[in-house]
Design a protein around this motif. Structure first.
Motif, PDB file in Angstrom:
ATOM      1  N   SER A  41     -12.870 -24.372  42.355  1.00  0.00           N
ATOM      2  CA  SER A  41     -11.935 -24.087  41.256  1.00  0.00           C
ATOM      3  C   SER A  41     -11.398 -22.666  41.324  1.00  0.00           C
ATOM      4  O   SER A  41     -10.209 -22.425  41.114  1.00  0.00           O
ATOM      5  N   SER A  45      -7.558 -21.605  41.913  1.00  0.00           N
ATOM      6  CA  SER A  45      -6.847 -20.668  41.042  1.00  0.00           C
ATOM      7  C   SER A  45      -6.216 -19.537  41.855  1.00  0.00           C
ATOM      8  O   SER A  45      -5.061 -19.168  41.643  1.00  0.00           O
ATOM      9  N   ALA A 159      -3.988 -21.581  36.065  1.00  0.00           N
ATOM     10  CA  ALA A 159      -4.726 -20.795  37.063  1.00  0.00           C
ATOM     11  C   ALA A 159      -5.570 -19.716  36.388  1.00  0.00           C
ATOM     12  O   ALA A 159      -6.742 -19.507  36.746  1.00  0.00           O
ATOM     13  N   ILE A 162      -8.610 -21.242  34.558  1.00  0.00           N
ATOM     14  CA  ILE A 162      -9.705 -21.561  35.493  1.00  0.00           C
ATOM     15  C   ILE A 162     -10.501 -20.300  35.813  1.00  0.00           C
ATOM     16  O   ILE A 162     -11.729 -20.295  35.814  1.00  0.00           O
ATOM     17  N   HIS A 163      -9.772 -19.198  36.049  1.00  0.00           N
ATOM     18  CA  HIS A 163     -10.464 -17.972  36.435  1.00  0.00           C
ATOM     19  C   HIS A 163     -11.180 -17.324  35.258  1.00  0.00           C
ATOM     20  O   HIS A 163     -12.098 -16.533  35.432  1.00  0.00           O
ATOM     21  N   SER A 231      -6.311 -12.058  42.506  1.00  0.00           N
ATOM     22  CA  SER A 231      -6.794 -13.077  43.444  1.00  0.00           C
ATOM     23  C   SER A 231      -7.679 -12.478  44.523  1.00  0.00           C
ATOM     24  O   SER A 231      -8.768 -12.984  44.808  1.00  0.00           O
ATOM     25  N   LEU A 235     -10.962 -13.257  42.238  1.00  0.00           N
ATOM     26  CA  LEU A 235     -11.162 -14.693  42.398  1.00  0.00           C
ATOM     27  C   LEU A 235     -11.816 -15.069  43.721  1.00  0.00           C
ATOM     28  O   LEU A 235     -12.822 -15.785  43.733  1.00  0.00           O
ATOM     29  N   GLY A 255      -4.867 -25.210  46.265  1.00  0.00           N
ATOM     30  CA  GLY A 255      -4.088 -24.553  45.215  1.00  0.00           C
ATOM     31  C   GLY A 255      -2.671 -24.257  45.675  1.00  0.00           C
ATOM     32  O   GLY A 255      -1.699 -24.489  44.935  1.00  0.00           O
TER      33      GLY A 255
END
Length: 267
Positions: A41, A45, A159, A162-163, A231, A235, A255
């Motif tokens: 996940s 994201s 996105a 999710i994060h 990111s 992430l 993604g």
């Protein structure tokens, strides 16, 4: 920007922020961490954010700014805005003490292995504060993207939501250790996510009166920079920390593919 054009972007931003509460609920009610799912996940994201940033936001900003300033100057302003966004989130990141920076992966199993320790309350509160500070520019990013392009705003909101789930876990666990109070841990976790709609409201109040094509182009490019930094800095390292490196990369590719197909279908 009229009021009916503002409500949905605000609600999207609120929803993305409140996803920290989902993380908190997972920490309290799940029996074990689904490391593969969390890793995938987070990668998903990150893939969505990176693809959207370079393929959609950056290009859209460049098109807008080139129309206003000419091709050469437009590219320069777009690139400058992109790195200004990275600088902004980088400075915010540096101002948050590293020991309390909420990038470490936490697992549900930790709930059963730690005694109640009041000294951890400060760590939990500081983690909530750190996440709140990080979420502020994310709120601006979600809101401004949704105002300019609703479909894009929805993708970015999902996105970011999710994060925010593992961030909710990161806030809840130390506060629960400190107090033994699940409700208090849940409330503080939820509160840290509310920084996102606050960022959106501030963007609306401060930026709306001055909104021009040039400012919107600069904001979109800056948002692209912010999301690329999030990111790469948060992430992807967090996804790998769950010990599922390949799964996280599959998530990144999925993604990107998901976002690519969505943009083609919505074009």
């Amino acid at each position: 920007m009229e009021e009916h054009n503002i409500l949905i972007p605000l609600l999207l931003t609120l929803g993305a922020g409140l996803a920290t509460g989902i993380g908190s609920a997972i920490a309290f009610f799940a029996k074990r961490t689904n490391k593969r799912l969390l890793s995938f996940s987070l990668g998903l994201s990150g893939g969505v954010m990176i693809y959207v940033s370079f393929v959609e936001l950056f290009q859209q900003a460049n098109t807008t700014l080139s129309a206003e300033w000419g091709a050469h100057t437009g590219v320069i302003v777009t690139v400058a805005s992109f790195f200004a966004g990275i600088l902004l989130i980088g400075v915010i990141d540096r101002l948050v003490p590293s020991i309390e920076n909420p990038h470490e992966a936490h697992r549900v199993e930790e709930m059963d292995h730690q005694p109640h320790n009041p000294r951890l309350m400060r760590m939990g509160v500081m983690t909530a504060l750190a996440i709140g500070i990080h979420n502020f520019p994310e709120g601006i990013a979600t809101f401004t993207s949704a105002v300019d392009n609703m479909a894009l705003g929805v993708a970015i909101a999902v996105a970011i939501a999710i994060h925010n789930i593992p961030e909710g876990i990161a806030v809840s666990i130390p506060i629960y250790y400190a107090t033994g109070d699940r409700r208090k841990a849940f409330r503080l976790s939820l509160l840290s996510g509310l920084a996102e709609p606050v960022g959106a409201i501030l963007a609306w109040l401060v930026l709306t009166p001055f909104m021009t094509p040039t400012l919107m182009g600069c904001i979109l490019s800056g948002v692209a920079g912010i999301m690329v930094f999030i990111s790469i800095d948060e992430l992807l390292p967090a996804a790998r920390e769950y010990g599922e490196a390949h799964i996280s990369i599959y998530g990144v590719v999925a993604g990107m593919a998901l976002m690519a197909v969505s943009l083609i279908l919505l074009a």
